[in-house]
Design a protein around this motif. Structure first.
Motif, PDB file in Angstrom:
ATOM      1  N   UNK A   3       0.499  -0.912  -0.020  1.00 37.13           N
ATOM      2  CA  UNK A   3       0.142  -0.230   0.255  1.00 37.13           C
ATOM      3  C   UNK A   3       1.109   1.717  -0.055  1.00 37.13           C
ATOM      4  N   UNK A   4       2.007   1.282   0.292  1.00 42.08           N
ATOM      5  CA  UNK A   4       2.894   2.180   0.777  1.00 42.08           C
ATOM      6  C   UNK A   4       3.170   2.946  -0.664  1.00 42.08           C
ATOM      7  N   UNK A   6       1.886   2.853  -3.614  1.00 40.21           N
ATOM      8  CA  UNK A   6       0.406   2.489  -4.461  1.00 40.21           C
ATOM      9  C   UNK A   6       0.361   3.626  -4.899  1.00 40.21           C
ATOM     10  N   UNK A  88       5.202  21.706   3.089  1.00 40.58           N
ATOM     11  CA  UNK A  88       4.201  20.124   2.782  1.00 40.58           C
ATOM     12  C   UNK A  88       3.586  19.254   2.307  1.00 40.58           C
ATOM     13  N   UNK A 114       4.846  15.965  -3.078  1.00 37.08           N
ATOM     14  CA  UNK A 114       4.725  15.127  -2.320  1.00 37.08           C
ATOM     15  C   UNK A 114       3.036  14.837  -2.432  1.00 37.08           C
ATOM     16  N   UNK A 116       0.245  13.959  -5.039  1.00 40.62           N
ATOM     17  CA  UNK A 116       0.450  12.929  -6.111  1.00 40.62           C
ATOM     18  C   UNK A 116      -1.243  14.131  -7.258  1.00 40.62           C
ATOM     19  N   UNK A 119      -4.580  12.216  -7.148  1.00 39.37           N
ATOM     20  CA  UNK A 119      -5.157  11.472  -5.707  1.00 39.37           C
ATOM     21  C   UNK A 119      -5.803  12.953  -5.934  1.00 39.37           C
ATOM     22  N   UNK A 138       7.741  12.068  -8.139  1.00 39.32           N
ATOM     23  CA  UNK A 138       8.245  11.351  -6.480  1.00 39.32           C
ATOM     24  C   UNK A 138       7.773  10.760  -7.204  1.00 39.32           C
ATOM     25  N   UNK A 206      12.930  11.681  -0.208  1.00 37.74           N
ATOM     26  CA  UNK A 206      11.860  12.046   1.076  1.00 37.74           C
ATOM     27  C   UNK A 206      10.418  12.028   0.642  1.00 37.74           C
ATOM     28  N   UNK A 207       9.984  10.768  -0.116  1.00 36.24           N
ATOM     29  CA  UNK A 207       8.907  10.140  -0.388  1.00 36.24           C
ATOM     30  C   UNK A 207       9.166   8.726  -0.082  1.00 36.24           C
ATOM     31  N   UNK A 208      10.312   8.466   0.344  1.00 34.60           N
ATOM     32  CA  UNK A 208      10.649   6.953   1.073  1.00 34.60           C
ATOM     33  C   UNK A 208       9.492   6.944   2.059  1.00 34.60           C
TER      34      UNK A 208
ATOM     35  N   UNK B   1      -7.448  11.616  -1.515  1.00 30.56           N
ATOM     36  CA  UNK B   1      -6.094  11.313  -0.912  1.00 30.56           C
ATOM     37  C   UNK B   1      -4.964  11.237  -1.453  1.00 30.56           C
ATOM     38  N   UNK B   4       0.476   8.215  -0.413  1.00 27.66           N
ATOM     39  CA  UNK B   4       1.404   7.595   0.578  1.00 27.66           C
ATOM     40  C   UNK B   4       0.431   6.519   1.410  1.00 27.66           C
ATOM     41  N   UNK B   6      -2.662   6.138   1.458  1.00 27.03           N
ATOM     42  CA  UNK B   6      -4.091   5.185   1.146  1.00 27.03           C
ATOM     43  C   UNK B   6      -3.717   3.811   2.227  1.00 27.03           C
ATOM     44  N   UNK B 146       4.969  18.554   7.855  1.00 24.79           N
ATOM     45  CA  UNK B 146       6.665  18.245   8.543  1.00 24.79           C
ATOM     46  C   UNK B 146       6.312  18.953   9.293  1.00 24.79           C
ATOM     47  N   UNK B 209       6.778   8.800   5.861  1.00 28.28           N
ATOM     48  CA  UNK B 209       6.934   9.294   4.637  1.00 28.28           C
ATOM     49  C   UNK B 209       7.777   9.840   5.285  1.00 28.28           C
ATOM     50  N   UNK B 210       9.654   9.558   4.698  1.00 31.36           N
ATOM     51  CA  UNK B 210      10.125  10.205   5.215  1.00 31.36           C
ATOM     52  C   UNK B 210      10.405  11.506   5.436  1.00 31.36           C
ATOM     53  N   UNK B 211       9.441  12.143   5.186  1.00 33.00           N
ATOM     54  CA  UNK B 211       9.705  14.088   5.758  1.00 33.00           C
ATOM     55  C   UNK B 211       9.114  14.220   5.936  1.00 33.00           C
TER      56      UNK B 211
END
Lengths: 358, 358
Positions: A3-4, A6, A88, A114, A116, A119, A138, A206-208, B1, B4, B6, B146, B209-211
């Motif tokens: 899910x992370x 997706x 953000x 960040x 999407x 979304x 990203x 930063x999106x991982x 939504x 990240x 979901x 953040x 998420x890391x950020x």
């Protein structure tokens, strides 16, 4: 699928398939520091930029022709690229009319935020209606493993910084170009949205998900020939109250032989954090070497990249010379270039060679 | 939504609505360090555990009755809780038959792994067919901002460590209980799957998420009365080649007044990383204070929590005394408790009071 990772309506980054050239969207930002994506794409992929557009209230310009989406399409643009970011990484409602206008006028949307694009229902529906693509650069690759900490072959250089948005990407691109001109086998490794837009590949660190951030950095610069260099774009700062964890994961996973510390001498406090003073260059060098040794004991600092964009040439030259003497290290502004930048490139190569011998 | 966050088929963690009691699933792991979820739930939520089950090859036991899913259901269990983790947090194929058996026999599944249960089609289909729930406690809350770095009111204690899986959660729970017994208004703040299963709330830091990791830590321990304490469960280690970034984000976002450093004196190298030696306690104290000062200048180390589970009582007592003398700090094993643990609790309260004065 996890899910992370997706993002079914999201297109994976791939510059070769990115719709270009771009119309660069600058939103309504007033501070150029928030438009670093747009400036970076203009500087390093200028052949792919046909114009810029902004909203009422926006006070940033790239010096490109000012075009609306329809005019840009007629001038050959294939996509509107969102060239600004805000804290953000969300898309404010004020941006929506122009984004929808772009889709209606035949432009795809390309974003490194960040949030999407896919979304946002209104964008998704408009893209479907007009047959356009929503490209989120990203989106991290699926199935990243945690870092294994194993030493990798090849040379690595990481640009680190005293803060965000002061030249780590620019410095990495300039060092990549300088090394290539010297005949070095070198790759630029992008870790942020702009770098990915320029390089056509990379991982938005930063999106991982946090547990996999160092592992993502390991994957980004894999084993290579011993004389190959990866020049890795740094992120954030070990001193940043929000993003230091990202910076540390990138430092640990990159295992750099060489760091170059990037700094803006005119910045009084961390960008957007008035209660947080900037660290000194000595502290930034010291902490990066101290923490970097954990995964790369031979890590060295080759020198300093100073962002002197707000200074006149004489003042900049004087500061560069003074800081070099004070620190006993090569100091240069890669935008200004010159002999001091070549000395910084020399020092990177020397530090890499010393690390191999050591 | 946002993509990240979901997880449409995933249930948000909420202990009050978690199906209990549990059958604790131990998989096929051979090292108790990988079963810390199961041990934690047994130790701190024992009233909600009816039994344990494992696969062929598994060598870990909790000392609970060994039951299959059908027997467990008849004994009152409502859910099979995955009580083990492996590097990467995936669900190996070998686990599937027992998980499907549990669903078929009327048990829900509860998991704290990175891989979401609902992301596995066979589990999703079986859960739908049998009318059962798949509960992923690791799903982070949506819309985390953040970190803002702003000082918050109230007292905060963070357990930090020289490595993973050596007692940070246990220490935080024991300190929470000890403070509560002394009449302190205190909350345990869970940052990992087991802690969330025990506390019924929290944020799985390593899944953010890391950020946003430091921002998640800020949200986890919000403003409180000045005499209220949050005891925050630490994660990873600043010295860990894969997870140091998570630890730094948690340290910065928690802004602790007090840290307690957790250590396993018998561990020769980082768990799963034989090339990485353990840091010394002095280095762990020093680095946590050095980096923690960035967001909480008054940070102090109250003492050391030693995991002496592999030692006989006399050796453990001798080591605890020796280390306390050497470091000049209270040292205790919260599992053994005793006067030295009470001195550690005293030191936490003293350090918090000193920080307020300072």
């Amino acid at each position: 699928m996890d899910g992370r990772h997706s993002g079914t309506a999201t297109t994976r980054s791939d510059l070769l398939r990115l719709p270009r050239p771009y119309l660069l969207f600058l939103g309504d930002v007033g501070d150029p520091a928030y438009a670093k994506t747009a400036f970076g794409v203009r500087d390093w992929a200028s052949a792919h930029c046909v114009g810029e557009c902004r909203l009422d209230g926006g006070r940033v310009s790239l010096g490109l022709p000012e075009l609306g989406p329809r005019e840009a399409r007629m001038a050959g643009a294939r996509a509107l690229l969102i060239g600004v970011a805000n804290v953000g990484g969300v898309i404010p409602p004020a941006w929506m009319p122009m984004l929808l206008d772009a889709l209606a006028n035949g432009l795809d949307l390309v974003s490194g935020l960040h949030t999407r694009l896919a979304s946002i229902p209104a964008l998704r529906e408009a893209a479907e209606r007009h047959g356009r693509r929503l490209v989120d650069v990203r989106e991290p690759p699926p199935a990243i493993a945690p870092a294994n900490g194993r030493r990798r072959s090849g040379k690595r250089l990481l640009t680190v910084g005293t803060d965000c948005a002061l030249g780590k990407k620019y410095t990495a691109l300039a060092l990549t170009e300088a090394l290539r001109l010297r005949g070095v086998d070198v790759d630029f490794r992008a870790t942020g949205q702009t770098g990915i837009l320029i390089a056509g590949r990379g991982i938005a660190m930063d999106a991982v998900v946090a547990d996999f951030a160092a592992g993502a950095a390991e994957r980004l610069s894999p084993d290579a020939a011993e004389d190959h260099w990866d020049v890795i774009e740094g992120q954030g700062s070990l001193f940043h109250p929000a993003y230091a964890g990202v910076s540390l994961a990138l430092l640990h996973g990159s295992q750099p032989d060489v760091v170059v510390v990037c700094h803006d001498p005119g910045r009084g406090h961390m960008l957007g954090y008035p209660d947080y003073p900037m660290p000194s260059l000595e502290d930034a060098i010291g902490l990066n070497l101290q923490l970097g040794r954990r995964t790369r004991p031979a890590i060295r600092c080759a020198g300093i990249s100073l962002n002197t964009s707000a200074m006149d040439p004489a003042s900049a030259d004087a500061l560069i010379e003074r800081e070099g003497r004070r620190l006993g290290l090569p100091v240069a502004d890669p935008v200004r270039g010159g002999a001091c930048f070549e000395r910084l490139v020399d020092a990177c190569l020397d530090a890499g060679a010393a690390g191999r011998a050591g």
